[in-house]
Design an enzyme around this catalytic site. Structure first.
Site, PDB file in Angstrom:
ATOM      1  N   SER A  24       2.291  13.856  -5.663  1.00 51.15           N
ATOM      2  CA  SER A  24       3.717  13.564  -5.858  1.00 51.15           C
ATOM      3  C   SER A  24       4.432  14.712  -6.532  1.00 51.15           C
ATOM      4  CB  SER A  24       3.870  12.363  -6.792  1.00 51.15           C
ATOM      5  OG  SER A  24       3.545  11.205  -6.115  1.00 51.15           O
ATOM      6  N   HIS A  45      10.082  10.492 -10.166  1.00 57.74           N
ATOM      7  CA  HIS A  45       9.121   9.497 -10.660  1.00 57.74           C
ATOM      8  C   HIS A  45       7.980  10.126 -11.453  1.00 57.74           C
ATOM      9  CE1 HIS A  45       6.448   9.961  -6.999  1.00 57.74           C
ATOM     10  NE2 HIS A  45       5.541   9.634  -7.887  1.00 57.74           N
ATOM     11  N   GLY A  73      -0.933  11.883  -7.213  1.00 55.19           N
ATOM     12  CA  GLY A  73      -1.288  13.164  -7.831  1.00 55.19           C
ATOM     13  C   GLY A  73      -0.712  14.343  -7.068  1.00 55.19           C
ATOM     14  N   ASP A  75      14.400  10.488  -5.202  1.00 59.05           N
ATOM     15  CA  ASP A  75      13.231  10.861  -6.006  1.00 59.05           C
ATOM     16  C   ASP A  75      13.151  12.381  -6.123  1.00 59.05           C
ATOM     17  OD1 ASP A  75      10.927  10.597  -7.456  1.00 59.05           O
ATOM     18  OD2 ASP A  75       9.655  10.034  -5.747  1.00 59.05           O
TER      19      ASP A  75
HETATM   20  C1  4AZ Z   1       1.747   8.069  -5.163  1.00 60.57           C
HETATM   21  O1  4AZ Z   1       1.272   7.013  -5.564  1.00 60.57           O
HETATM   22  C2  4AZ Z   1       1.808   8.329  -3.706  1.00 60.57           C
HETATM   23  N1  4AZ Z   1       0.791   8.684   1.158  1.00 60.57           N
HETATM   24  C3  4AZ Z   1       2.165   9.577  -3.244  1.00 60.57           C
HETATM   25  C4  4AZ Z   1       2.210   9.819  -1.873  1.00 60.57           C
HETATM   26  C5  4AZ Z   1       1.905   8.813  -0.990  1.00 60.57           C
HETATM   27  C6  4AZ Z   1       1.535   7.568  -1.447  1.00 60.57           C
HETATM   28  C7  4AZ Z   1       1.476   7.329  -2.808  1.00 60.57           C
HETATM   29  C8  4AZ Z   1       1.958   9.105   0.474  1.00 60.57           C
HETATM   30  O2  4AZ Z   1       2.175   8.903  -5.945  1.00 60.57           O
END
Ligand code: 4AZ
Length: 245
Positions: free
Chosen positions: A194, A48, A192, A96
Site C-alpha cells: 500500500s 490510509h 504492505g 487514498d
Molecule cells: C491492503 O490491505 C491491501 N490486492 C493492499 C492492496 C490490495 C489489497 C489489500 C490489492 O493494504
C-alpha cells in the site's frame, strides 16, 4: 506482491519504504507501506498509511528491508499531508492519497543517483490494457508478513467498465480509482505494498500512474488491485508541493 520477482537494483529508484515508530519512542522505525519519490523532498503515498500516533521516516535506494545496504538513504518526514476527502469504509477507500514532506539536512532531502530518482507525474492517460509495473515489500503468496527483498510484477490496466461488473467490484469504484492486474488472479499488490507505486513507461520515462490502495484480498480471481488514480489528483499534488522544493 503476489506473483512477483526480486527487483533488479536500480529498476525502481523512486520506490521508498515508509517506516513508522510510535511518537516520542526511541525504537527503530519499521516498514508499514510503500511510497514513491516525486521530488527530492516529497514522497507520494496512500492516506490510509498515515496515523497521527506515529512518526515517520522513509528509506530510499534500498532493496533489502532487513540489511543495511550502501545505497540506502534514511530521511525523516517533517510533515504528512492527507487528502481532505480521504475516507475509509469497510469495503472501499476514497481519495487514498497523501504526501510526505521530507526533512532536509544541509539543504538536501533525497540525494538523487542511480538508485534514488524521482518518478514523473503523469500528464496524459495510459490506455486500458497498458502494461505497467508494481513493486513493494508487502505480503506474497507464501508470506503474509511480506518480503525482505523488493519484489516487482507487471500488471495490466483494467477498464472502469470491466472492473465495475457484477462479478468484480460492482458499484464500489469512483473516478479517483482504477483497477490493474488480471481478472484470472495470481499477480497483485497486497498488504504492505500500500502507498507504493504503479508506474507506466512511455518513451523511456516512468510515470507514477497509481498508488497501491485496496482490493478484496490479494491475487484472487475477479478481485484485482485497486489504485488511486494519480492523474485525478495532479492539482492537489501540485498545490501542496508548490515552491516547497
Ligand atoms: C491492503 O490491505 C491491501 N490486492 C493492499 C492492496 C490490495 C489489497 C489489500 C490489492 O493494504
Amino acid at each position: 506482491i503476489y506473483g512477483g520477482l526480486k527487483a533488479i537494483p536500480g529498476a525502481h529508484p523512486w520506490q521508498v519504504s515508509v517506516q513508522v515508530r510510535p511518537k516520542g519512542s526511541s525504537q527503530g522505525y519499521k516498514h508499514i507501506c510503500g511510497g514513491t519519490l516525486v521530488k527530492p523532498c516529497w514522497v507520494l503515498t496512500a492516506a490510509h498509511c498515515i496515523n497521527k500516533n506515529f512518526e515517520y521516516s522513509v528509506v530510499l535506494g534500498g532493496l533489502n528491508l532487513v540489511q543495511k545496504e550502501p545505497t540506502d538513504q534514511t530521511v525523516l518526514v517533517e510533515k504528512t499531508i492527507i487528502h481532505e476527502k480521504f475516507k475509509e469504509t469497510p469495503d472501499v477507500v476514497y481519495n487514498d492519497i497523501a504526501l510526505l514532506k521530507l526533512k532536509a539536512t544541509n539543504g538536501e532531502c533525497a540525494k538523487e543517483n542511480q538508485f534514488v530518482k524521482a518518478a514523473c507525474l503523469p500528464s496524459e492517460p495510459f490506455p486500458d490494457g497498458a502494461e505497467c509495473s508494481i513493486s513493494g515489500w508487502g505480503a506474497t503468496e507464501t508470506s503474509e508478513h511480506g518480503s525482505m527483498h523488493l519484489l516487482d510484477a507487471k500488471v495490466l490496466l483494467i477498464s472502469h467498465e470491466a472492473c465495475s461488473s457484477n462479478k468484480v467490484y460492482e458499484a464500489l469504484l469512483d473516478d479517483g480509482m482504477f483497477c490493474a492486474g488480471y481478472l484470472k488472479g495470481g499477480v497483485d499488490s497486497c498488504q504492505g505494498d500500500s502507498g507504493g507505486p504503479l508506474t507506466c513507461e512511455r518513451n523511456q520515462t516512468h510515470y507514477v500512474y497509481g498508488v497501491v490502495s485496496w482490493g478484496d484480498s490479494c491475487g484472487e480471481k475477479n478481485k484485482p488491485g485497486v489504485y488511486t488514480r494519480v492523474m485525478k489528483y495532479l492539482d492537489w499534488i501540485n498545490k501542496n508541493i508548490a515552491e516547497k522544493k
